[in-house]
Design an enzyme around this catalytic site. Structure first.
Site, mmCIF file in Angstrom:
data_model
loop_
_atom_site.group_PDB
_atom_site.id
_atom_site.type_symbol
_atom_site.label_atom_id
_atom_site.label_comp_id
_atom_site.label_asym_id
_atom_site.label_seq_id
_atom_site.Cartn_x
_atom_site.Cartn_y
_atom_site.Cartn_z
ATOM 1 N N ASP A 75 5.314 12.790 12.603
ATOM 2 C CA ASP A 75 5.030 11.718 13.538
ATOM 3 C C ASP A 75 6.577 11.722 14.455
ATOM 4 O OD1 ASP A 75 5.853 10.609 11.733
ATOM 5 O OD2 ASP A 75 4.435 9.735 11.271
ATOM 6 N N ASP B 133 -1.282 0.013 4.605
ATOM 7 C CA ASP B 133 -2.691 0.612 4.425
ATOM 8 C C ASP B 133 -3.876 1.853 4.038
ATOM 9 O OD1 ASP B 133 -1.599 1.376 6.533
ATOM 10 O OD2 ASP B 133 -2.645 0.346 7.777
ATOM 11 N N HIS C 224 -1.897 4.894 5.334
ATOM 12 C CA HIS C 224 -1.523 5.547 6.009
ATOM 13 C C HIS C 224 -1.423 6.920 5.725
ATOM 14 C CE1 HIS C 224 0.942 2.720 8.253
ATOM 15 N NE2 HIS C 224 1.744 4.543 8.401
ATOM 16 N N GLU D 124 -3.983 6.090 10.957
ATOM 17 C CA GLU D 124 -4.072 4.380 10.407
ATOM 18 C C GLU D 124 -5.913 5.146 9.938
ATOM 19 O OE1 GLU D 124 -2.263 2.334 10.281
ATOM 20 O OE2 GLU D 124 -1.224 2.211 12.021
HETATM 21 C C1 GLP Z 1 5.806 4.910 9.355
HETATM 22 C C2 GLP Z 1 5.458 6.594 9.505
HETATM 23 C C3 GLP Z 1 4.963 6.723 7.887
HETATM 24 C C4 GLP Z 1 5.162 6.371 6.667
HETATM 25 C C5 GLP Z 1 4.827 5.121 6.487
HETATM 26 C C6 GLP Z 1 6.204 4.364 5.372
HETATM 27 O O1 GLP Z 1 4.404 4.560 9.469
HETATM 28 N N1 GLP Z 1 4.317 6.757 10.226
HETATM 29 O O2 GLP Z 1 4.411 8.214 7.628
HETATM 30 O O3 GLP Z 1 4.918 7.069 5.764
HETATM 31 O O4 GLP Z 1 5.965 3.895 8.210
HETATM 32 O O5 GLP Z 1 6.811 3.906 5.862
HETATM 33 P P1 GLP Z 1 8.539 3.662 4.719
HETATM 34 O O6 GLP Z 1 8.539 4.726 3.617
HETATM 35 O O7 GLP Z 1 8.969 2.755 5.112
HETATM 36 O O8 GLP Z 1 7.424 2.652 3.493
#
Ligand code: GLP
Length: 263
Positions: A70, A140, A142, A147
């Site tokens: 993303d 959440d 995602h 989402e």
């Molecule tokens: C963002 C990204 C996700 C990622 C998530 C969790 O929202 N779009 O791809 O998995 O954060 O991030 P973290 O690993 O910092 O908890």
């Protein structure tokens, strides 16, 4: 689905890096190995270990093509919170044999986001799909920027971010949720589940509910990561902290079935 429980974050990252390296090293086909990659804090330790192996000559990226999950809409490459910047800073700039033309990241500055997403899907397809998609999840549940209530068959497209995700991610934007972009381009749940293998990293107490919902809950668009239950070769690598909301019998079951070393 396999759930590989490791004692702590460090061990989880080493396990995941070893798994990825073993898959790349075992790939003897003429075509490149196609690897899907995430951003966020969860994969940082995995990237460090992959870089170490690459510098030590244990792992080559010369025949690897990558696709990132993303990208925020509206952040240029040089913005230090763009995922383009993150990936170069944490991984690509440190690899000795990664070919820049083999790096694919959605362009969040594209004038026509829909066309950009269609191009991305077509490019993935042109390689015959993704061999291994590594990912992380949000609190959440995602997956990428899919989402809650994103279709479990979704493809790459434009996504609106929830207030919760913008609040969680504001830690990277000077704790200012308003500074976090409202939209992102993201691969779909269907894009991820079409991959031959999926490896999701889940660590920390704040992901415990998401882990339990993804593994023990029903397959539901509310917890988009739960779509992996229908995948033939999905692995969740997690640390002990993230297991806090699993039932005791599932926790013991996963430890028992994974007790023999295997890849
Ligand atoms: C963002 C990204 C996700 C990622 C998530 C969790 O929202 N779009 O791809 O998995 O954060 O991030 P973290 O690993 O910092 O908890």
């Amino acid at each position: 689905m396999r759930v590989v429980i490791q004692e702590n974050y460090d061990k989880m990252c080493k396990w995941a890096a070893n798994y990825i390296a073993a898959k790349i090293n075992a790939h003897k086909e003429d075509r490149p190995f196609v690897l899907g990659l995430p951003t966020g804090s969860s994969p940082i330790g995995v990237y460090k270990e992959l870089v170490r192996m690459n510098k030590a000559g244990e792992l080559s990226f010369a025949n690897v093509v990558t696709f990132n999950m993303d990208e925020y809409v509206g952040l240029p490459h040089e913005h230090d919170q763009s995922y383009w910047y993150f990936m170069h800073d944490n991984l690509f700039n440190h690899l000795v044999d990664m070919k820049p033309e083999n790096i694919n990241i959605l362009n969040g500055m594209a004038e026509d986001p829909e066309a950009e997403c269609a191009r991305y899907e077509a490019k993935i397809a042109s390689y015959g799909g993704i061999d291994l998609f590594m990912g992380g999840i949000g609190v959440d549940g995602h997956l990428a920027f899919n989402e809650p209530f994103t279709s479990l068959t979704s493809r790459t497209g434009l996504r609106a971010l929830t207030t919760e995700t913008r609040l969680v991610n504001s830690r990277f934007f000077g704790n200012d949720a308003e500074a976090v972009p409202k939209f992102a381009l993201s691969v779909g749940i269907g894009t991820v589940t079409d991959s031959k293998e999926v490896l999701i990293l889940i660590n920390g107490h704040n992901k415990a509910r998401a882990l339990a919902k993804s593994v023990e809950g029903s397959v539901s668009q509310k917890w988009t990561c739960s779509a992996l239950q229908l995948h033939k070769a999905a692995i969740i690598a997690c640390d002990e902290d993230a297991c806090g909301e699993l039932t005791v019998d599932s926790y013991k079951y996963f430890l028992d079935i994974e007790k023999e070393e295997r890849l």
